[in-house]
Design a protein around this motif. Structure first.
Motif, mmCIF file in Angstrom:
data_model
loop_
_atom_site.group_PDB
_atom_site.id
_atom_site.type_symbol
_atom_site.label_atom_id
_atom_site.label_comp_id
_atom_site.label_asym_id
_atom_site.label_seq_id
_atom_site.Cartn_x
_atom_site.Cartn_y
_atom_site.Cartn_z
ATOM 1 N N PHE A 278 1.070 -0.818 -0.154
ATOM 2 C CA PHE A 278 0.022 0.076 0.216
ATOM 3 C C PHE A 278 0.764 1.328 -0.043
ATOM 4 N N THR A 279 -0.174 2.114 -0.502
ATOM 5 C CA THR A 279 0.616 3.701 -0.578
ATOM 6 C C THR A 279 -0.281 4.140 -0.591
ATOM 7 N N TYR A 280 0.144 5.306 0.320
ATOM 8 C CA TYR A 280 -1.219 6.919 0.291
ATOM 9 C C TYR A 280 -0.288 8.120 1.000
ATOM 10 N N MET A 281 -1.032 9.404 0.498
ATOM 11 C CA MET A 281 -0.971 10.615 2.052
ATOM 12 C C MET A 281 -1.528 10.323 2.609
ATOM 13 N N VAL A 282 -0.640 10.799 3.701
ATOM 14 C CA VAL A 282 -1.869 10.723 4.896
ATOM 15 C C VAL A 282 -2.404 12.891 4.610
ATOM 16 N N LYS A 283 -3.099 12.967 4.863
ATOM 17 C CA LYS A 283 -3.932 14.292 5.061
ATOM 18 C C LYS A 283 -3.810 15.049 6.595
ATOM 19 N N ASN A 284 -3.921 16.474 6.676
ATOM 20 C CA ASN A 284 -4.125 16.867 7.393
ATOM 21 C C ASN A 284 -5.605 17.233 7.807
ATOM 22 N N GLY A 285 -5.799 16.920 9.447
ATOM 23 C CA GLY A 285 -6.737 16.681 9.473
ATOM 24 C C GLY A 285 -7.695 15.387 9.605
ATOM 25 N N GLU A 286 -7.505 14.763 8.475
ATOM 26 C CA GLU A 286 -8.123 13.291 7.970
ATOM 27 C C GLU A 286 -7.664 11.978 8.536
ATOM 28 N N ARG A 287 -8.443 11.453 9.351
ATOM 29 C CA ARG A 287 -7.936 10.287 10.276
ATOM 30 C C ARG A 287 -7.943 9.190 9.237
ATOM 31 N N SER A 288 -7.498 8.719 8.988
ATOM 32 C CA SER A 288 -6.129 7.275 8.256
ATOM 33 C C SER A 288 -5.908 6.216 9.203
ATOM 34 N N GLU A 289 -4.890 6.120 10.215
ATOM 35 C CA GLU A 289 -4.666 5.288 11.263
ATOM 36 C C GLU A 289 -5.729 4.972 12.772
ATOM 37 N N THR A 290 -5.183 4.069 13.570
ATOM 38 C CA THR A 290 -5.372 4.483 14.655
ATOM 39 C C THR A 290 -3.782 3.345 15.607
ATOM 40 N N TRP A 291 -3.740 4.119 17.087
ATOM 41 C CA TRP A 291 -2.775 3.489 18.010
ATOM 42 C C TRP A 291 -3.013 2.032 18.016
ATOM 43 N N SER A 292 -3.868 1.883 17.871
ATOM 44 C CA SER A 292 -4.029 0.174 17.535
ATOM 45 C C SER A 292 -3.257 -0.641 16.581
ATOM 46 N N GLU A 293 -3.060 0.179 15.443
ATOM 47 C CA GLU A 293 -3.129 -0.834 14.283
ATOM 48 C C GLU A 293 -2.084 -1.396 14.285
ATOM 49 N N SER A 294 -1.037 -1.560 14.172
ATOM 50 C CA SER A 294 0.108 -2.646 14.063
ATOM 51 C C SER A 294 0.117 -3.605 15.642
ATOM 52 N N VAL A 295 -0.673 -3.355 16.533
ATOM 53 C CA VAL A 295 -0.146 -3.849 17.322
ATOM 54 C C VAL A 295 -0.661 -5.873 17.915
ATOM 55 N N SER A 296 -0.151 -6.265 18.270
ATOM 56 C CA SER A 296 -0.128 -7.773 18.240
ATOM 57 C C SER A 296 -0.093 -8.031 19.151
ATOM 58 N N ILE A 297 -1.379 -8.798 20.408
ATOM 59 C CA ILE A 297 -1.550 -9.973 21.280
ATOM 60 C C ILE A 297 -1.215 -11.059 21.029
ATOM 61 N N PHE A 298 0.404 -11.601 21.803
ATOM 62 C CA PHE A 298 0.251 -12.874 21.925
ATOM 63 C C PHE A 298 0.461 -13.145 22.764
ATOM 64 N N HIS A 299 -0.943 -14.363 23.194
ATOM 65 C CA HIS A 299 -1.426 -14.951 23.966
ATOM 66 C C HIS A 299 -0.579 -16.214 24.922
ATOM 67 N N ASN A 300 -0.289 -16.355 25.725
ATOM 68 C CA ASN A 300 0.985 -16.924 26.655
ATOM 69 C C ASN A 300 -0.218 -18.474 26.700
ATOM 70 N N PRO A 301 0.211 -19.597 26.698
ATOM 71 C CA PRO A 301 -0.736 -20.840 26.061
ATOM 72 C C PRO A 301 -1.372 -21.528 27.083
ATOM 73 N N ASN A 302 0.463 -21.330 28.454
ATOM 74 C CA ASN A 302 0.613 -21.931 29.721
ATOM 75 C C ASN A 302 0.361 -20.838 30.379
ATOM 76 N N ALA A 303 -0.260 -19.250 30.167
ATOM 77 C CA ALA A 303 -0.429 -18.781 31.573
ATOM 78 C C ALA A 303 -0.751 -19.117 32.410
ATOM 79 N N LEU A 304 -1.102 -18.849 33.584
ATOM 80 C CA LEU A 304 -1.790 -18.974 35.351
ATOM 81 C C LEU A 304 -2.844 -17.884 35.239
ATOM 82 N N ILE A 305 -2.848 -17.095 34.085
ATOM 83 C CA ILE A 305 -4.184 -16.430 34.333
ATOM 84 C C ILE A 305 -4.261 -15.854 32.358
#
Length: 346
Positions: A278-305
């Motif tokens: 992808f390629t795009y131009m970020v526009k002033n005052g126009e939302r194109s992404e969030t803070w959560s966009e590229s966040v991964s949550i890797f869950h521990n299969p052996n977690a106590l909680i």
């Protein structure tokens, strides 16, 4: 915190990235949005601003990112203890988050010039060593956090604990595939091949260790002693100054006349599909992404909680299921990596 840009560090100690942020008009959007976010944050240990302006710039910027990510995800901040970094609450659940990163080292072999020259001459050996080094640095971050044994603190006992990490140890760290993080966390390597129909899964390889030069570390972080006390690992490679610059620009937090272009690779919902460019131009005052966009949550299969997927919204959730298969979910706009170019039009 009050004015994060009030100089408290001597000239010779100023971090080069801090100087870029505060002195270059190209990063005015980032400067303004960082000011807005940090004004909401407490300075729990009393040295946040000093470190942000000097040798702790990357670490403190990462904390600012984690803070605004949690705020976007509707967490309530309790701020009643000095460690781990964040004590938050959501849906009746108390949660602790420790933020850390693989920081740059002085006189590191893998400088920006060294990496750029290796890429220009297509040096595959150096590129492979960069990947091995990446795993070693990220693994060291996680292992060091295990040694803190936060779960033994009276206020953390019987509550979920998450380690939030990001790669910041060299110029190319944010562009390397996070598949290597998955390998290290779960001790499983997915072997795939490219066919005319897309990506085809070939086999699962159980790996026991990772090597870099003479150093060897065990693979499978979630298999290591005491790791059952870690509910999940939060990861993103999209939390640098360019991220803040794009976010500040899309919120209209500047009077500077800028051109900001972003390109990279995002998730392809097509079965067996390779990542989409992808390629795009970020526009002033126009939302194109969030803070959560590229966040991964890797869950521990052996977690106590264990954690429910609803705790962290609009993120990629990764879980290891029976038969060494990976489950979870991923948003259609998930960005694996990207680069940003900014210029002034004045």
């Amino acid at each position: 915190m009050k004015d994060i840009y009030k100089r408290v560090v001597k000239e010779g100690k100023i971090n080069s990235k801090y100087r870029l942020l505060t002195e270059s008009s190209l990063f005015d959007p980032a400067k303004n949005i960082i000011q807005n976010i940090s004004s909401l944050m407490p300075d729990k240990d009393g040295n946040f601003i000093q470190q942000f302006q000097s040798d702790g710039f990357d670490a403190r910027l990462w904390e600012i990112y984690v803070y605004i990510f949690l705020k976007e995800n509707d967490f309530t901040f309790l701020d009643d203890v000095d460690r781990p970094d964040f004590h938050v609450k959501k849906n009746g659940l108390d949660l602790f988050i420790e933020a850390s990163l693989s920081s740059e080292k002085e006189e590191d072999l893998y400088s920006k010039n060294f990496i750029e020259e290796a890429i220009a001459r297509h040096d595959l050996d150096v590129q492979q060593r960069l990947i091995d080094y990446y795993i070693m640095r990220m693994g060291s971050v996680l292992f060091s956090k295990l040694q803190k044994r936060y779960w033994e603190l009276e206020w953390v006992k019987d509550k979920p604990l998450v380690i939030a990490i990001t790669p910041a140890h060299n110029f190319i760290a944010n562009f390397l595939p996070d598949a290597k993080i998955i390998e290290y966390l779960y001790g499983i390597r997915k072997i795939v091949r490219i066919t005319e129909n897309g990506l085809e899964h070939v086999e699962d390889m159980i790996i026991s260790e990772h090597k870099f030069n003479e150093k060897v570390i065990p693979s499978g972080f979630f298999l290591q002693p005491s790791s059952e006390n870690i509910s999940a690992v939060m990861f993103t490679n999209n939390s640098d100054l360019h991220k803040f610059n794009r976010m500040g620009f899309q919120y209209g937090l500047t009077n500077q006349q800028l051109l900001i272009f972003r390109s990279g690779f995002r998730y392809n919902p097509k079965p067996n599909g390779m990542a989409r460019e992808f390629t795009y131009m970020v526009k002033n005052g126009e939302r194109s992404e969030t803070w959560s966009e590229s966040v991964s949550i890797f869950h521990n299969p052996n977690a106590l909680i264990k954690l429910d997927n609803s705790i962290f919204l609009n993120t990629r959730q990764v879980r290891l299921e029976e038969g060494n298969t990976f489950g979870g979910n991923i948003t259609d706009d998930f960005v694996f990596n990207s680069k940003t170019v900014v210029a002034s039009i004045e």
